[in-house]
Design a protein around this motif. Sequence first.
Motif, PDB file in Angstrom:
ATOM      1  N   GLY A   1      65.755  42.539  60.555  1.00 36.05           N
ATOM      2  CA  GLY A   1      66.348  41.434  60.481  1.00 36.05           C
ATOM      3  C   GLY A   1      66.118  40.426  58.756  1.00 36.05           C
ATOM      4  N   THR A   2      66.749  40.654  57.842  1.00 36.78           N
ATOM      5  CA  THR A   2      66.771  39.926  56.536  1.00 36.78           C
ATOM      6  C   THR A   2      66.996  39.071  56.534  1.00 36.78           C
ATOM      7  N   LEU A   3      65.369  38.127  56.356  1.00 38.34           N
ATOM      8  CA  LEU A   3      64.110  37.031  56.243  1.00 38.34           C
ATOM      9  C   LEU A   3      64.652  36.043  55.066  1.00 38.34           C
ATOM     10  N   PHE A   4      64.523  36.581  54.524  1.00 40.65           N
ATOM     11  CA  PHE A   4      64.381  36.163  52.888  1.00 40.65           C
ATOM     12  C   PHE A   4      64.997  37.580  51.709  1.00 40.65           C
ATOM     13  N   PHE A   5      65.373  37.005  50.418  1.00 38.59           N
ATOM     14  CA  PHE A   5      64.830  37.736  49.258  1.00 38.59           C
ATOM     15  C   PHE A   5      64.474  37.124  47.362  1.00 38.59           C
ATOM     16  N   ARG A   6      63.822  37.897  46.687  1.00 40.24           N
ATOM     17  CA  ARG A   6      63.682  37.386  45.900  1.00 40.24           C
ATOM     18  C   ARG A   6      64.438  37.567  44.575  1.00 40.24           C
ATOM     19  N   VAL A   7      64.544  37.375  43.591  1.00 39.40           N
ATOM     20  CA  VAL A   7      65.470  37.996  41.784  1.00 39.40           C
ATOM     21  C   VAL A   7      64.730  37.329  41.097  1.00 39.40           C
ATOM     22  N   ALA A   8      64.716  39.017  40.608  1.00 39.51           N
ATOM     23  CA  ALA A   8      63.574  39.187  39.537  1.00 39.51           C
ATOM     24  C   ALA A   8      63.860  37.849  38.668  1.00 39.51           C
ATOM     25  N   ALA A   9      65.326  38.041  38.293  1.00 44.09           N
ATOM     26  CA  ALA A   9      65.251  37.150  37.149  1.00 44.09           C
ATOM     27  C   ALA A   9      65.068  35.420  37.119  1.00 44.09           C
ATOM     28  N   TYR A  10      64.951  35.112  39.130  1.00 38.47           N
ATOM     29  CA  TYR A  10      64.709  33.892  39.496  1.00 38.47           C
ATOM     30  C   TYR A  10      63.096  34.133  40.284  1.00 38.47           C
ATOM     31  N   PRO A  11      62.416  33.890  39.273  1.00 35.13           N
ATOM     32  CA  PRO A  11      60.710  34.427  39.926  1.00 35.13           C
ATOM     33  C   PRO A  11      60.217  33.217  40.477  1.00 35.13           C
ATOM     34  N   ASP A  12      60.126  32.008  40.538  1.00 39.73           N
ATOM     35  CA  ASP A  12      59.293  30.995  40.794  1.00 39.73           C
ATOM     36  C   ASP A  12      60.610  30.254  42.407  1.00 39.73           C
ATOM     37  N   TYR A  13      61.231  31.152  42.776  1.00 42.53           N
ATOM     38  CA  TYR A  13      62.035  30.978  43.626  1.00 42.53           C
ATOM     39  C   TYR A  13      62.299  32.036  45.069  1.00 42.53           C
ATOM     40  N   ILE A  14      62.737  31.807  45.912  1.00 39.46           N
ATOM     41  CA  ILE A  14      62.491  32.373  47.350  1.00 39.46           C
ATOM     42  C   ILE A  14      64.043  31.651  47.942  1.00 39.46           C
ATOM     43  N   SER A  15      64.743  32.913  48.245  1.00 40.24           N
ATOM     44  CA  SER A  15      66.628  32.817  49.264  1.00 40.24           C
ATOM     45  C   SER A  15      66.471  33.069  50.636  1.00 40.24           C
ATOM     46  N   VAL A  16      66.258  31.712  51.526  1.00 33.53           N
ATOM     47  CA  VAL A  16      65.937  32.012  52.984  1.00 33.53           C
ATOM     48  C   VAL A  16      67.149  32.014  53.774  1.00 33.53           C
ATOM     49  N   THR A  17      66.969  33.161  54.131  1.00 36.97           N
ATOM     50  CA  THR A  17      68.665  33.278  54.987  1.00 36.97           C
ATOM     51  C   THR A  17      68.538  32.321  56.242  1.00 36.97           C
TER      52      THR A  17
END
Length: 93
Positions: A42-58
């Motif tokens: 299952g997907t838990l999170f993702f990180r976008v290279a353009a926003y290296p200081d942030y994490i998006s958690v499902t």
Amino acid sequence: MFSVVARWKDEDVELSGEIKSFTRTGDDGGDITFGFCSECGGTLFFRVAAYPDYISVTVGSFADSDFPLPQVSIFGKRQHSWVSLPDGCKQYE
């Protein structure tokens, strides 16, 4: 179909357990790295290279039926007619 995520500063999130990852190129040409549960996939999170200081958690990773409503919708013009967003939710293309 779509995902509902909560985004935080990376420094405010603590991950634990074994996580598998996969990186792909997004629509804008930048890299996105997804983190998956090593047991169920299952997907838990993702990180976008353009926003290296942030994490998006499902949001589905949280066992909280009172989780706050979405405040922002990305790709709003591409959403299906049966998707209903809460009042006041900002929409971006």
